[in-house]
Design a protein around this motif. Structure first.
Motif, PDB file in Angstrom:
ATOM      1  N   PHE A   1      -2.737   0.445 -14.101  1.00 26.10           N
ATOM      2  CA  PHE A   1      -2.783   1.782 -14.705  1.00 26.10           C
ATOM      3  C   PHE A   1      -2.103   1.860 -16.076  1.00 26.10           C
ATOM      4  O   PHE A   1      -2.356   2.810 -16.824  1.00 26.10           O
ATOM      5  N   SER A   2      -1.267   0.898 -16.415  1.00 27.35           N
ATOM      6  CA  SER A   2      -0.584   0.940 -17.718  1.00 27.35           C
ATOM      7  C   SER A   2      -1.375   0.203 -18.789  1.00 27.35           C
ATOM      8  O   SER A   2      -0.947   0.117 -19.941  1.00 27.35           O
ATOM      9  N   THR A   3      -2.527  -0.348 -18.410  1.00 22.48           N
ATOM     10  CA  THR A   3      -3.427  -0.996 -19.368  1.00 22.48           C
ATOM     11  C   THR A   3      -4.784  -0.286 -19.322  1.00 22.48           C
ATOM     12  O   THR A   3      -4.938   0.728 -18.649  1.00 22.48           O
ATOM     13  N   SER A   4      -5.751  -0.860 -20.008  1.00 24.62           N
ATOM     14  CA  SER A   4      -7.085  -0.242 -20.043  1.00 24.62           C
ATOM     15  C   SER A   4      -7.935  -0.608 -18.831  1.00 24.62           C
ATOM     16  O   SER A   4      -9.092  -0.177 -18.738  1.00 24.62           O
TER      17      SER A   4
ATOM     18  N   GLU B   1     -11.513   1.275 -18.059  1.00 25.02           N
ATOM     19  CA  GLU B   1     -12.731   0.494 -18.277  1.00 25.02           C
ATOM     20  C   GLU B   1     -13.694   0.549 -17.089  1.00 25.02           C
ATOM     21  O   GLU B   1     -14.881   0.260 -17.247  1.00 25.02           O
ATOM     22  N   THR B   2     -13.193   0.920 -15.915  1.00 22.27           N
ATOM     23  CA  THR B   2     -14.084   1.000 -14.749  1.00 22.27           C
ATOM     24  C   THR B   2     -15.062   2.168 -14.849  1.00 22.27           C
ATOM     25  O   THR B   2     -16.000   2.252 -14.044  1.00 22.27           O
TER      26      THR B   2
ATOM     27  N   ILE C   1     -13.315   8.905  -8.600  1.00 18.68           N
ATOM     28  CA  ILE C   1     -12.197   8.437  -9.426  1.00 18.68           C
ATOM     29  C   ILE C   1     -11.189   7.689  -8.570  1.00 18.68           C
ATOM     30  O   ILE C   1     -10.676   6.621  -8.947  1.00 18.68           O
ATOM     31  N   LEU C   2     -10.930   8.228  -7.378  1.00 22.39           N
ATOM     32  CA  LEU C   2      -9.965   7.611  -6.472  1.00 22.39           C
ATOM     33  C   LEU C   2     -10.444   6.247  -5.985  1.00 22.39           C
ATOM     34  O   LEU C   2      -9.641   5.319  -5.803  1.00 22.39           O
ATOM     35  N   SER C   3     -11.750   6.099  -5.786  1.00 23.27           N
ATOM     36  CA  SER C   3     -12.273   4.809  -5.319  1.00 23.27           C
ATOM     37  C   SER C   3     -12.040   3.719  -6.358  1.00 23.27           C
ATOM     38  O   SER C   3     -11.800   2.557  -6.016  1.00 23.27           O
ATOM     39  N   ASN C   4     -12.116   4.072  -7.641  1.00 19.05           N
ATOM     40  CA  ASN C   4     -11.806   3.102  -8.692  1.00 19.05           C
ATOM     41  C   ASN C   4     -10.302   2.897  -8.825  1.00 19.05           C
ATOM     42  O   ASN C   4      -9.838   1.797  -9.129  1.00 19.05           O
ATOM     43  N   ALA C   5      -9.539   3.962  -8.589  1.00 17.72           N
ATOM     44  CA  ALA C   5      -8.079   3.847  -8.649  1.00 17.72           C
ATOM     45  C   ALA C   5      -7.564   2.913  -7.559  1.00 17.72           C
ATOM     46  O   ALA C   5      -6.545   2.228  -7.733  1.00 17.72           O
ATOM     47  N   ALA C   6      -8.289   2.858  -6.433  1.00 23.13           N
ATOM     48  CA  ALA C   6      -7.860   2.018  -5.307  1.00 23.13           C
ATOM     49  C   ALA C   6      -7.818   0.545  -5.673  1.00 23.13           C
ATOM     50  O   ALA C   6      -7.129  -0.254  -5.020  1.00 23.13           O
ATOM     51  N   PHE C   7      -8.536   0.157  -6.722  1.00 19.95           N
ATOM     52  CA  PHE C   7      -8.519  -1.238  -7.147  1.00 19.95           C
ATOM     53  C   PHE C   7      -7.165  -1.659  -7.711  1.00 19.95           C
ATOM     54  O   PHE C   7      -6.940  -2.845  -7.948  1.00 19.95           O
ATOM     55  N   GLY C   8      -6.293  -0.700  -7.935  1.00 26.22           N
ATOM     56  CA  GLY C   8      -4.947  -1.032  -8.406  1.00 26.22           C
ATOM     57  C   GLY C   8      -4.199  -1.927  -7.440  1.00 26.22           C
ATOM     58  O   GLY C   8      -3.300  -2.677  -7.834  1.00 26.22           O
TER      59      GLY C   8
ATOM     60  N   VAL D   1     -11.707  -5.696 -12.547  1.00 25.54           N
ATOM     61  CA  VAL D   1     -12.550  -5.335 -11.406  1.00 25.54           C
ATOM     62  C   VAL D   1     -13.985  -5.796 -11.660  1.00 25.54           C
ATOM     63  O   VAL D   1     -14.540  -5.578 -12.735  1.00 25.54           O
ATOM     64  N   ALA D   2     -14.569  -6.467 -10.664  1.00 24.63           N
ATOM     65  CA  ALA D   2     -15.971  -6.894 -10.779  1.00 24.63           C
ATOM     66  C   ALA D   2     -16.862  -5.661 -10.890  1.00 24.63           C
ATOM     67  O   ALA D   2     -16.694  -4.691 -10.144  1.00 24.63           O
ATOM     68  N   LEU D   3     -17.799  -5.696 -11.818  1.00 26.14           N
ATOM     69  CA  LEU D   3     -18.656  -4.531 -12.063  1.00 26.14           C
ATOM     70  C   LEU D   3     -19.408  -4.087 -10.806  1.00 26.14           C
ATOM     71  O   LEU D   3     -19.603  -2.897 -10.575  1.00 26.14           O
ATOM     72  N   ARG D   4     -19.822  -5.048  -9.993  1.00 27.70           N
ATOM     73  CA  ARG D   4     -20.595  -4.677  -8.796  1.00 27.70           C
ATOM     74  C   ARG D   4     -19.750  -3.872  -7.807  1.00 27.70           C
ATOM     75  O   ARG D   4     -20.285  -3.110  -7.005  1.00 27.70           O
ATOM     76  N   SER D   5     -18.432  -4.024  -7.871  1.00 27.89           N
ATOM     77  CA  SER D   5     -17.546  -3.279  -6.975  1.00 27.89           C
ATOM     78  C   SER D   5     -17.495  -1.794  -7.307  1.00 27.89           C
ATOM     79  O   SER D   5     -16.982  -0.998  -6.517  1.00 27.89           O
ATOM     80  N   LEU D   6     -18.013  -1.422  -8.476  1.00 34.90           N
ATOM     81  CA  LEU D   6     -17.983  -0.015  -8.905  1.00 34.90           C
ATOM     82  C   LEU D   6     -19.154   0.784  -8.356  1.00 34.90           C
ATOM     83  O   LEU D   6     -19.294   1.969  -8.651  1.00 34.90           O
ATOM     84  N   ASN D   7     -19.992   0.146  -7.557  1.00 35.26           N
ATOM     85  CA  ASN D   7     -21.154   0.836  -6.994  1.00 35.26           C
ATOM     86  C   ASN D   7     -20.748   2.000  -6.105  1.00 35.26           C
ATOM     87  O   ASN D   7     -21.436   3.025  -6.046  1.00 35.26           O
ATOM     88  N   GLY D   8     -19.616   1.865  -5.412  1.00 34.93           N
ATOM     89  CA  GLY D   8     -19.141   2.953  -4.556  1.00 34.93           C
ATOM     90  C   GLY D   8     -18.825   4.196  -5.343  1.00 34.93           C
ATOM     91  O   GLY D   8     -19.171   5.320  -4.939  1.00 34.93           O
TER      92      GLY D   8
END
Length: 575
Positions: free
Chosen positions: A251-254, A258-259, A300-307, A314-321
């Protein structure tokens, strides 16, 4: 009057059926053209522990649902596998479109809304090729997200109904399957169920479903395979970081921001719909706006969970959710546009569709052409391996996949080679290696293979003749080219590949150059591709255009004696 209503209903059902059938066909075409690749071979071969579901759960991954689906569908003929994928893909869009009607209990299907959601799924997809066209990727992302949306649909369908034993069992099963979807979306699924439990007055179905979503999530996140995989040395550095360190770095970087880069079109449609509501002075139903906001923040939270992940970026395909959750949010948001009773050509949503058709048309045509090209290249790669196994080699060299031009680079399928050697019938002990020089043209295209831009008959000794040189554009990027050399005999049979190399020196000059420049495009003899009696070498030459080239020096280079053998210079005539 009743006859008119009955006829309208029948006509409407026919239009819905036609729309769904056309959509299924549209997605079936690129799906059936997509060749087997990457992890597909694991499940097609089904001959070792990697396709054993129990072994995978205890040693690799907790994704029981996705792995089971992959194993089942990849045992089917390609046509049936692709048909199943196309039907589920269409079903996913259908459920996203109709979910608001189940929540509002008016059970309507809005054809134009369906088209908007379908187009956005394509143009805003972070990684279309690896989540929707690739079968194993489909199983891990599109199929599991289909189960999630089906779960929400069943929840609201049963909410105010008398529950039978069968419906309770079905809900519990679907809740468990949806919970075992993906690491980030499974957490969000549980939180969404809790939110609905707090919001809705009739809480019975949510109380029943919640523990089963938790069960599915725990089966995924706490699987022995998750822990076993993290023991791999590649995870050591990040494994030794605390959860707080990983969250801070995320969270302290881009990395987190970027997700969301892939969702520009989706956000633009949200803005345009807001503008339409403002101009038409429409008021959204409270229930629609509440659920639109909930699913928007869930995305937004689903992408935040990758923290908390061990893999960055994060692999782009993981952003499908997140994409699916954003689309559900939009589906609720545009639900009230149905009150616009104007003619189709005056309807605001028609212009949204026309706008989205522009990137979709480019994206669909390029992606479909790409997988068609790859399917032809796959046959050549497979044939190359099959021919090589006659000589019992230790290593077989094959060309890379050339994806061609894409509207969005992430529309490409996964380039991981996988077990193509075993699929082609070669022993597992034989190593399959890709050429170390990129093949920068579609070698599955007979027209390009037979092209004679500069026809020749240069003798290179040992009864080898250079028959043609082609300078071809690399359509994967702007202003990139390759030089292709076509011979009538195999260089590898006459020269030892570990000792000799093919000389390709491109002499070129542009108006701004004071003197001639030389580009070294030498290549290994192992990079030879045999097609229809022709032996082809391809070597990238950067942004050097045909009109820049003065001549090409070629021959054989002896790496031991450091001598050039059988040299010849081909002057390039631009006239």
């Amino acid at each position: 009057m009743r006859d008119r209503v009955r006829n309208y209903g029948e006509d409407n059902q026919k239009l819905i059926f036609i729309l769904l059938a056309v959509t299924t066909l549209v997605v079936f075409i690129p799906t059936v053209l997509t060749p087997l690749h990457s992890d597909d071979f694991i499940y097609v071969l089904h001959n070792d522990q990697w396709s054993n579901l129990v072994w995978r759960y205890f040693n690799w991954s907790g994704r029981i649902v996705a792995d089971s689906f992959s194993l089942v569908v990849l045992q089917l003929p390609k046509f049936l596998t692709s048909l199943v994928q196309a039907l589920i893909w269409t079903g996913l869009i259908f459920l996203i479109t109709t979910l608001p009607s189940f929540v509002n209990e008016n059970f309507k299907f809005h054809k134009l809304h369906f088209i908007v959601i379908f187009l956005l799924y394509w143009v805003a997809n972070p990684n279309l090729g690896q989540t929707s066209l690739w079968t194993v990727g489909f199983a891990n992302y599109l199929f599991t997200n289909f189960l999630i949306v089906a779960y929400f649909t069943l929840l609201f369908y049963l909410q105010n109904k008398k529950l039978s034993s069968l419906s309770v069992i079905g809900l519990a099963l679907l809740a468990t399957l949806a919970g075992n979807s993906n690491e980030n979306t499974s957490i969000v699924l549980v939180l969404l169920t809790i939110a609905m439990l707090l919001i809705e007055k009739n809480k019975k179905v949510f109380i029943i479903a919640l523990p089963f979503t938790v069960l599915g999530t725990l089966l995924l996140l706490l699987s022995p395979g998750q822990s076993a995989r993290l023991e791999h040395p590649s995870f050591q550095v990040i494994r030794e970081q605390s959860i707080f360190e990983r969250l801070w770095n995320y969270f302290s970087t881009s990395l987190f921001i970027e997700t969301f880069k892939s969702f520009v079109w989706l956000f633009a449609i949200f803005v345009l719909v807001s503008f339409i509501y403002l101009v038409q002075k429409k008021t959204l139903q409270k229930r629609n706006i509440v659920y639109s906001i909930i699913f928007f923040f869930a995305a937004i939270l689903s992408n935040a969970a990758f923290g908390g992940s061990y893999v960055f970026p994060v692999a782009l395909r993981s952003l499908n959710g997140a994409l699916i959750l954003f689309l559900i949010s939009l589906s609720f948001y545009i639900e009230d546009l149905i009150f616009d009773k104007k003619a189709l050509r005056q309807s605001s949503i028609t212009y949204l569709i026309l706008l989205l058709l522009i990137p979709f048309s480019f994206g669909y045509c390029y992606a479909t052409k790409s997988v068609y090209m790859l399917s032809r290249q796959f046959k050549i790669r497979e044939s190359t391996i099959s021919e090589a196994k006659k000589d019992n080699p230790k290593v077989v060299y094959i060309p890379n996949f050339y994806v061609g031009k894409l509207y969005n680079p992430s529309d490409s399928i996964d380039m991981f080679q996988g077990r193509v050697g075993q699929y082609a019938g070669i022993k597992p002990t034989v190593s399959i290696k890709q050429f170390d020089k990129d093949f920068s043209f579609d070698y599955g295209n007979k027209r390009l293979v037979n092209k004679r831009q500069f026809p020749l008959n240069r003798d290179l000794g040992n009864n080898i003749h250079l028959k043609a040189i082609n300078i071809l554009p690399d359509t994967r990027s702007l202003n990139k080219y390759s030089v292709n050399m076509i011979f009538d005999s195999s260089l590898k049979e006459k020269y030892e590949a570990n000792r000799y190399r093919l000389i390709i020196h491109v002499v070129w000059k542009r108006q701004g150059n004071v003197s001639n420049q030389i580009f070294n495009a030498d290549t290994s003899l192992n990079n030879q591709l045999a097609i229809d009696g022709k032996y082809i070498f391809s070597s990238p030459i950067g942004d050097i255009r045909l009109q820049d080239i003065l001549s090409i020096q070629t021959g054989i280079f002896d790496t031991q004696t450091q001598e050039n053998l059988n040299e010849t210079v081909v002057n390039i005539n631009h006239k």
